[in-house]
Write an enzyme that holds these catalytic residues in place. Sequence first.
Site, PDB file in Angstrom:
ATOM      1  N   PHE A 123      14.639  45.334  29.342  1.00 53.54           N
ATOM      2  CA  PHE A 123      15.725  45.923  28.056  1.00 53.54           C
ATOM      3  C   PHE A 123      15.671  47.032  29.122  1.00 53.54           C
ATOM      4  CE2 PHE A 123      16.161  48.066  24.460  1.00 53.54           C
ATOM      5  CZ  PHE A 123      17.416  47.736  24.690  1.00 53.54           C
ATOM      6  N   ASP A 192       5.924  44.121  26.141  1.00 57.07           N
ATOM      7  CA  ASP A 192       7.551  44.683  25.207  1.00 57.07           C
ATOM      8  C   ASP A 192       7.088  43.052  24.307  1.00 57.07           C
ATOM      9  OD1 ASP A 192       9.325  45.227  23.608  1.00 57.07           O
ATOM     10  OD2 ASP A 192      10.133  46.423  25.066  1.00 57.07           O
ATOM     11  N   TYR A 217      12.975  46.252  13.369  1.00 60.80           N
ATOM     12  CA  TYR A 217      13.720  45.870  12.881  1.00 60.80           C
ATOM     13  C   TYR A 217      14.894  44.748  12.877  1.00 60.80           C
ATOM     14  CZ  TYR A 217      15.612  48.517  17.006  1.00 60.80           C
ATOM     15  OH  TYR A 217      15.940  49.025  18.532  1.00 60.80           O
ATOM     16  N   LYS A 218      13.984  43.937  14.040  1.00 58.80           N
ATOM     17  CA  LYS A 218      14.492  42.574  14.306  1.00 58.80           C
ATOM     18  C   LYS A 218      14.228  41.695  13.732  1.00 58.80           C
ATOM     19  CE  LYS A 218      15.498  44.828  19.066  1.00 58.80           C
ATOM     20  NZ  LYS A 218      14.090  45.191  20.367  1.00 58.80           N
ATOM     21  N   ARG A 364      24.865  35.812  22.944  1.00 58.24           N
ATOM     22  CA  ARG A 364      23.811  34.896  22.042  1.00 58.24           C
ATOM     23  C   ARG A 364      23.925  35.107  20.302  1.00 58.24           C
ATOM     24  NH1 ARG A 364      19.310  39.942  22.524  1.00 58.24           N
ATOM     25  NH2 ARG A 364      20.552  40.644  20.885  1.00 58.24           N
TER      26      ARG A 364
HETATM   27  C1  LIG Z   1      14.892  45.734  20.757  1.00 56.80           C
HETATM   28  C2  LIG Z   1      14.820  46.194  22.073  1.00 56.80           C
HETATM   29  C3  LIG Z   1      13.872  47.849  22.180  1.00 56.80           C
HETATM   30  C4  LIG Z   1      14.753  48.448  21.800  1.00 56.80           C
HETATM   31  O1  LIG Z   1      13.838  50.163  21.673  1.00 56.80           O
HETATM   32  P1  LIG Z   1      14.325  51.591  20.555  1.00 56.80           P
HETATM   33  O2  LIG Z   1      13.176  52.762  21.482  1.00 56.80           O
HETATM   34  O3  LIG Z   1      13.095  51.035  19.096  1.00 56.80           O
HETATM   35  O4  LIG Z   1      15.148  51.176  19.893  1.00 56.80           O
HETATM   36  C5  LIG Z   1      12.580  47.920  22.740  1.00 56.80           C
HETATM   37  N1  LIG Z   1      12.502  46.833  24.209  1.00 56.80           N
HETATM   38  C6  LIG Z   1      13.205  45.586  24.136  1.00 56.80           C
HETATM   39  C7  LIG Z   1      12.879  44.327  24.830  1.00 56.80           C
HETATM   40  C8  LIG Z   1      14.271  45.602  23.046  1.00 56.80           C
HETATM   41  O5  LIG Z   1      14.219  44.350  22.877  1.00 56.80           O
END
Ligand SMILES: *Cc1c(COP(=O)(O)O)cnc(C)c1O
Length: 405
Positions: A123, A192, A217-218, A364
Amino acid sequence: MIERARILDAGDPLAQYRDRFHVPEGVIYLDGNSLGCLPKATPDRLVEVVQGEWGEGLIRSWNAAGWIDLPQRVGAKIAPLIGAQPHEVIVADSVSVNLFKLISAALMMRPGRKVVLSEPGNFPTDIYMIEGLEAQGLAERGLASRENLIDALNDDVALLLLTHAHYKTGELFDMAALTEAAHQAGALVLWDLSHSGGALPIDLNACGADFAVGCGYKYFNGGPGAPAYAFIAERHHGDVRQPLSGWMGHARPFAFSDDYEPAPGVDRLLCGTPGILGLAALEVGVDLIAEIGIERLHAKSQALSEFFRQCLAEADLDMDLVSPSDPAKRGSQLSFRHPEAYAICQALIARGVIGDFRDPDILRFGFAPAYLRFADMAEAVRHLAEVLETGEWQRAEFRERAAVT
Ligand SMILES: *Cc1c(COP(=O)(O)O)cnc(C)c1O
């Protein structure tokens, strides 16, 4: 397939929980891995916090309504869902900011080593946060493909930073094996959990993980921009230093001392004043996921995605699956490669089937098991088949790119 879906829904032990969420009429929501649905209890809780605790209680609510402990309280509720002890998890800031704190902490704990190793295609924010530290001369970014990660763990590596479930493909890392390999090489590990926390069982302590971060938020349904969570294994609680030494992470913030002294344990990950509205909304989402139970959610997630694949086969849709075909090796999603993925995704959204597109060619579908039905799988595949067979995706309006995809 609709008939079969009805039977599966009738026998689904989690079917009752759909009603605890607001799922808009006419929408099949396959994007709960990007922004979870709104729990029906959240608006009332927020009204209570805003009108009662803030409006009436004002500053007294930091003590009287327990605002000051909310980061620890919500963290302790997330802890058993990720295999951590209650005092090892705290809720604060965003995933990105927590990555910065914990990457920095790991570098300070491994003097003489500068490499933070990750995989290409992780990510973006995870990789960018390494780059930010590299620009300050504090880190060196190292990237190695999945097959080569273990070989790349040499004496220069301070930290292995990986995402448990890949955001595009859903492929899972073997957390225990990689953690062990990193430790053997003298490196620390930061997981993560953004795409796995709240959807599948995770056992950070059984894997010997050092650090973890994850998203609110997921699958935890905390609302847009909900605060994130962070984990530090208890054995490191005395050693961790992080550079965002704000007053809320001080051992005694209200002593107003000129000198920073970190709070014990994970509390030192706090920086500034926590956002109480976001935390209050997240708490409702976490309570609901904890009530349903991760094992049951995981079982249903696997059943939903496997049923989705059966529907594709039944409809004779030969989609190019980029997620592992073994449900035990993937998170709660299925991703497909298609050269027209963007337009197909837009055509589906116009029909109320909300999945998402990930550049350059990935379609997705996320399967948040708390509120989806088997009938949604059958319907989504029926829409996909119609979009492909009629060529509906070729309409010009489905090719315009919006800012958020
Ligand atoms: C959604 C997501 C994030 C989000 O990071 P924010 O700083 O909260 O925007 C980070 N890492 C991964 C792998 C994600 O899927």
